[in-house]
Scaffold this motif. Structure first.
Motif, PDB file in Angstrom:
ATOM      1  N   GLU A 157       0.823  -1.208   0.000  1.00 53.90           N
ATOM      2  CA  GLU A 157       0.000   0.000   0.000  1.00 53.90           C
ATOM      3  C   GLU A 157       0.858   1.260   0.000  1.00 53.90           C
ATOM      4  O   GLU A 157       0.524   2.253  -0.671  1.00 53.90           O
ATOM      5  N   GLU A 187       2.428   1.680  -3.565  1.00 56.27           N
ATOM      6  CA  GLU A 187       1.424   2.093  -4.544  1.00 56.27           C
ATOM      7  C   GLU A 187       0.961   3.533  -4.308  1.00 56.27           C
ATOM      8  O   GLU A 187       0.743   4.298  -5.259  1.00 56.27           O
ATOM      9  N   ALA A 188       0.812   3.920  -3.034  1.00 58.02           N
ATOM     10  CA  ALA A 188       0.412   5.291  -2.724  1.00 58.02           C
ATOM     11  C   ALA A 188       1.458   6.285  -3.207  1.00 58.02           C
ATOM     12  O   ALA A 188       1.124   7.346  -3.768  1.00 58.02           O
ATOM     13  N   SER A 247       1.412   6.409  -7.075  1.00 58.13           N
ATOM     14  CA  SER A 247       0.237   7.119  -7.565  1.00 58.13           C
ATOM     15  C   SER A 247       0.411   8.630  -7.426  1.00 58.13           C
ATOM     16  O   SER A 247       0.091   9.402  -8.347  1.00 58.13           O
ATOM     17  N   VAL A 291       2.796   8.084   4.288  1.00 57.08           N
ATOM     18  CA  VAL A 291       1.542   7.464   3.844  1.00 57.08           C
ATOM     19  C   VAL A 291       0.636   7.174   5.033  1.00 57.08           C
ATOM     20  O   VAL A 291      -0.587   7.369   4.966  1.00 57.08           O
ATOM     21  N   ASN A 305      -5.011  11.948   2.800  1.00 55.54           N
ATOM     22  CA  ASN A 305      -5.414  11.802   1.405  1.00 55.54           C
ATOM     23  C   ASN A 305      -4.160  11.800   0.528  1.00 55.54           C
ATOM     24  O   ASN A 305      -3.046  12.063   1.010  1.00 55.54           O
ATOM     25  N   GLU A 306      -4.347  11.489  -0.739  1.00 58.83           N
ATOM     26  CA  GLU A 306      -3.204  11.427  -1.661  1.00 58.83           C
ATOM     27  C   GLU A 306      -2.604  12.800  -1.902  1.00 58.83           C
ATOM     28  O   GLU A 306      -1.396  12.931  -2.169  1.00 58.83           O
TER      29      GLU A 306
END
Length: 270
Positions: free
Chosen positions: A56, A59-60, A63, A113, A118-119
């Motif tokens: 996770e 990937e975060a 992204s 993260v 939020n992203e």
């Protein structure tokens, strides 16, 4: 003695060629700071991170990087002063932190993260480190540290000469004074402009996010989180980073300026 030495070194740094921010940064007023301090005081206690698996976290970060890499490269190219090719590493450290190296390596802790809401906040952290690289802050900081060490050795060396004149162990006194001056001067030289550089990295992060279409208001929440963690309300003279409220106020002033200028780079510092 140390206070007089610090004042002398600070004055010397103004003419030694030391560098701070590349750009002119918007001023923070007492009102700006007061509003930010009130917000931080009412934001609650230290935040609690969530758990994220290694997959996770990776990937975060990927992204977030996909969203901002092209605009960051564009900003860096327009500046044309720093490193614009970056290598990214995810670090298994749960603290909310990231860092840059002189060779363009940007390390981001898993804590970024786990603490981010939020992203957009993850984008902000990565863009902040890109800003350091783009503005060449790492190399500049090392140069300032070296200059500070030289100036410190000269100033305290001269004081040692005055104190030990004619004494039997004068050479040892002078040598010790010069070593102490180099150590203190290197420390002060290294941090003499770091707070200004942190503000510029935040400014460039906001600019990168603006050009990437990332919600700046969502990203801003990470600065509130950092302020809640540190609980420092005022920036000390020996601090390397602005205190939470000052950083928050600086972000708000930067965002207002960036929006008004439609994402243009600010003027270069004179």
């Amino acid at each position: 003695m140390r206070r007089r030495f610090f004042m002398a070194l600070s004055g010397a740094s103004l003419v030694c060629g030391c560098s701070g921010a590349v750009h002119q940064l918007p001023l923070i007023s007492r009102d700006n700071l007061g509003v930010a301090q009130t917000e931080v005081q009412g934001a609650g206690g230290p935040p609690v991170p969530r758990f994220a698996t290694d997959e996770e976290v990776v990937e975060a970060l990927r992204s977030a990087l996909r969203r901002i890499r092209a605009p960051a490269a564009q900003v860096c190219g327009e500046m044309n002063v720093g490193v614009c090719e970056w290598t990214f590493r995810a670090v298994r450290d749960s603290s909310l932190n990231a860092g840059s190296s002189p060779n363009g390596v940007i390390a981001v802790n898993r804590g970024v993260v786990e603490y981010a809401e939020n992203e957009e906040q993850i984008c902000m952290v990565i863009a902040h480190e890109m800003g350091h690289e783009a503005a060449n802050h790492i190399a500049t900081g090392r140069r300032n540290q070296t200059i500070g060490a030289v100036v410190g050795a000269v100033l305290l060396g001269a004081a040692g000469v005055a104190l030990s004149s004619g004494s039997y162990d004068s050479a040892d006194v002078i040598r010790s004074a010069m070593n102490a001056g180099a150590n203190i001067g290197g420390e002060l030289g290294g941090i003499s402009f770091s707070k200004e550089q942190e503000r510029e990295a935040d400014y460039l992060a906001a600019l990168i996010l603006y050009r990437a279409g990332v919600d700046l208001d969502k990203a801003r929440g990470l600065l509130v989180t950092l302020a809640r963690m540190s609980r420092r309300m005022q920036t000390g003279i020996l601090d390397t980073h602005p205190a939470g409220p000052e950083r928050l106020a600086g972000w708000d002033r930067a965002v207002a300026e960036i929006r008004a200028a439609n994402g243009r780079l600010p003027q270069r510092a004179s």
